[in-house]
Design an enzyme around this catalytic site. Structure first.
Site, PDB file in Angstrom:
ATOM      1  CG  HIS A  12      52.046 -51.313 -45.222  1.00  0.00           C
ATOM      2  ND1 HIS A  12      53.389 -51.584 -45.194  1.00  0.00           N
ATOM      3  CD2 HIS A  12      51.765 -51.021 -46.520  1.00  0.00           C
ATOM      4  CE1 HIS A  12      53.884 -51.458 -46.426  1.00  0.00           C
ATOM      5  NE2 HIS A  12      52.905 -51.103 -47.242  1.00  0.00           N
ATOM      6  CG  HIS A  59      55.324 -46.711 -48.891  1.00  0.00           C
ATOM      7  ND1 HIS A  59      55.240 -47.027 -47.552  1.00  0.00           N
ATOM      8  CD2 HIS A  59      54.891 -47.812 -49.554  1.00  0.00           C
ATOM      9  CE1 HIS A  59      54.770 -48.266 -47.421  1.00  0.00           C
ATOM     10  NE2 HIS A  59      54.561 -48.761 -48.615  1.00  0.00           N
ATOM     11  CG  HIS A 193      50.172 -54.929 -52.937  1.00  0.00           C
ATOM     12  ND1 HIS A 193      51.015 -55.605 -52.087  1.00  0.00           N
ATOM     13  CD2 HIS A 193      50.421 -53.609 -52.704  1.00  0.00           C
ATOM     14  CE1 HIS A 193      51.728 -54.744 -51.369  1.00  0.00           C
ATOM     15  NE2 HIS A 193      51.403 -53.521 -51.730  1.00  0.00           N
ATOM     16  CD  GLU A 240      54.711 -53.142 -49.487  1.00  0.00           C
ATOM     17  OE1 GLU A 240      54.755 -51.927 -49.691  1.00  0.00           O
ATOM     18  OE2 GLU A 240      53.668 -53.718 -49.091  1.00  0.00           O
TER      19      GLU A 240
HETATM   20  C1  DHB Z   1      48.523 -49.817 -51.611  1.00  0.00           C
HETATM   21  C2  DHB Z   1      49.216 -50.790 -50.912  1.00  0.00           C
HETATM   22  C3  DHB Z   1      50.463 -50.528 -50.359  1.00  0.00           C
HETATM   23  O1  DHB Z   1      51.232 -51.447 -49.707  1.00  0.00           O
HETATM   24  C4  DHB Z   1      50.990 -49.263 -50.467  1.00  0.00           C
HETATM   25  O2  DHB Z   1      52.140 -49.007 -49.843  1.00  0.00           O
HETATM   26  C5  DHB Z   1      50.318 -48.263 -51.176  1.00  0.00           C
HETATM   27  C6  DHB Z   1      49.080 -48.557 -51.750  1.00  0.00           C
HETATM   28  C7  DHB Z   1      47.182 -50.082 -52.194  1.00  0.00           C
HETATM   29  O3  DHB Z   1      46.752 -51.236 -52.270  1.00  0.00           O
HETATM   30  O4  DHB Z   1      46.520 -49.141 -52.586  1.00  0.00           O
HETATM   31 FE    FE Z   2      53.353 -50.558 -49.167  1.00  0.00          FE
END
Ligand code: DHB
Ligand code: FE
Length: 285
Positions: A12, A59, A193, A240
Site C-alpha cells: 500500500h 498510520h 521494508h 504489516e
Molecule cells: C512506505 C511504505 C509504507 O507501507 C508506508 O506505510 C509508508 C511509507 C514507503 O516505502 O515509503
Molecule cells: Fe504502511
C-alpha cells in the site's frame, strides 16, 4: 448467505498513490509497477464484488498514541480519504456497508475476538492505495468497502496466528448472513521494508518469494511465523504482512474446502522503500 469469492493481497506504499494522482504512471520508475496491476484492474471489472472487506493499517491518521485498537471495524455509511499532510488524495469517498459490518462485529465478538467498533473515521493510504491499484481512477469505487484496521504500528501487535484465526471467524460470520453477497477480502501492507534506523531500505527478495509461495500452499506455516522473524527478515514495517493472514484465513480451503486458484502473482522492487507484492486468489465454487 454472504460468501468470499476471492482474496486479494497487495502493498500500500503511499508514493504509489502520489504517482497516480500526479499522472506519473508512465514514468520509467513507475511503469513496471503499474503494469503489474493491469490484469488486476481487468479482473476486478469481471469479478464484480458486492462488498470488499479491506484489511489495512492506519498510520497514525485516524488513530494515534491516544488510542490504539488492535482490531477495528468501520461500521459507518461512508469514510473520507484522510489528509495525511498534503491534503486528502483526490479519490472518491469510500461508501461503507453498515449492515454487513455490524453483523461481522456481532458475530466475531461473540466468537471471542475483541473488535473496536468505529462509527466515524477517515481512511489513509493503507486503504486508498490498494483501491487505486485495483480499480484505477474511477468516479466512484465499484462497491461498498468495510474498513478493517489492524494495529501493526505500536507494539504489542497481534500475532500472525491470531490474524489467521480472525480470518476464519470472519468467514463464519459471512456464512450466517441473510443476504446473498459476493464478498472479497483484501489483505494489504508489506512486503519487506524498513523505514528507519541503520537498516532503513532493507529488502529481502528471497524471504518475500518464500512468503508468497507458502501463503498460497501452506498458510498454516505462514501463520506460525513469529514477530521476531518478520522484524529480522522483513524489516520493522514488514510486520504489516500479518494482515495478509486475515484475508488468507477467510478462504475456503482453511475450512476444509478446495484450494484457491492463483489468478495473479506479481512482485516488484522498488517502490519508494518497499518491495511490492501482489496476489489474487479465487475460491472455487
Ligand atoms: C512506505 C511504505 C509504507 O507501507 C508506508 O506505510 C509508508 C511509507 C514507503 O516505502 O515509503
Ligand atoms: Fe504502511
Amino acid at each position: 448467505m454472504a460468501y468470499i469469492s476471492a482474496s486479494v493481497y497487495t502493498s500500500h506504499v503511499p508514493a504509489i498513490g502520489a504517482a497516480l494522482d500526479q499522472g506519473k504512471t508512465e514514468e520509467p520508475y513507475w511503469q513496471p509497477l503499474f503494469k503489474g496491476y493491469e490484469f488486476s484492474k481487468q479482473w476486478m471489472q469481471e469479478a464484480k464484488p458486492d462488498v470488499i472487506i479491506l484489511v489495512y493499517n492506519d498510520h497514525a491518521t485516524a488513530f494515534s498514541l491516544q488510542m490504539i485498537p488492535t482490531f477495528a471495524i468501520g461500521t459507518a455509511a461512508e469514510f473520507r480519504p484522510a489528509d495525511e499532510g498534503w491534503g486528502p488524495r483526490p479519490v472518491p469517498m469510500v461508501q461503507g456497508h453498515p449492515e454487513l459490518a455490524s453483523h461481522i462485529a456481532q458475530s466475531v465478538i461473540l466468537q471471542d475476538f475483541d473488535l473496536t467498533i468505529v462509527n466515524e473515521m477517515d481512511v489513509d493510504h493503507g486503504l486508498t492505495v490498494p483501491l487505486s491499484l485495483m480499480c484505477g481512477q474511477p468516479e466512484a469505487w465499484p462497491c461498498p468497502v468495510i474498513p478493517f484496521a489492524v494495529n501493526v504500528v505500536q507494539y504489542p501487535v497481534p500475532r500472525g496466528q491470531r490474524c489467521f484465526q480472525l480470518g476464519q471467524a470472519i468467514r463464519r460470520a459471512l456464512d450466517e448472513y441473510d443476504e446473498d453477497l459476493n464478498v472479497q477480502i483484501w489483505g494489504t501492507g508489506g512486503m519487506t521494508h524498513q523505514l528507519q534506523g541503520p537498516r532503513a531500505g532493507l529488502i529481502n527478495k528471497q524471504w518475500d518469494s518464500n512468503f508468497l509461495d507458502k501463503l498460497i500452499d501452506d498458510p498454516e506455516s505462514v501463520a506460525a511465523i513469529p514477530h521476531i522473524e518478520y522484524v529480522r527478515e522483513a524489516g520493522s514495517e514488514g510486520i504489516e504482512l500479518v494482515m495478509w493472514l486475515i484475508a488468507r484465513g477467510a478462504m475456503s480451503d482453511v475450512a476444509g474446502g478446495a484450494k484457491p486458484r492463483v489468478r495473479h502473482r506479481f512482485y516488484h522492487v522498488p517502490a519508494s522503500n518497499t518491495a511490492v507484492g501482489h496476489l489474487i486468489l479465487e475460491n472455487a465454487h
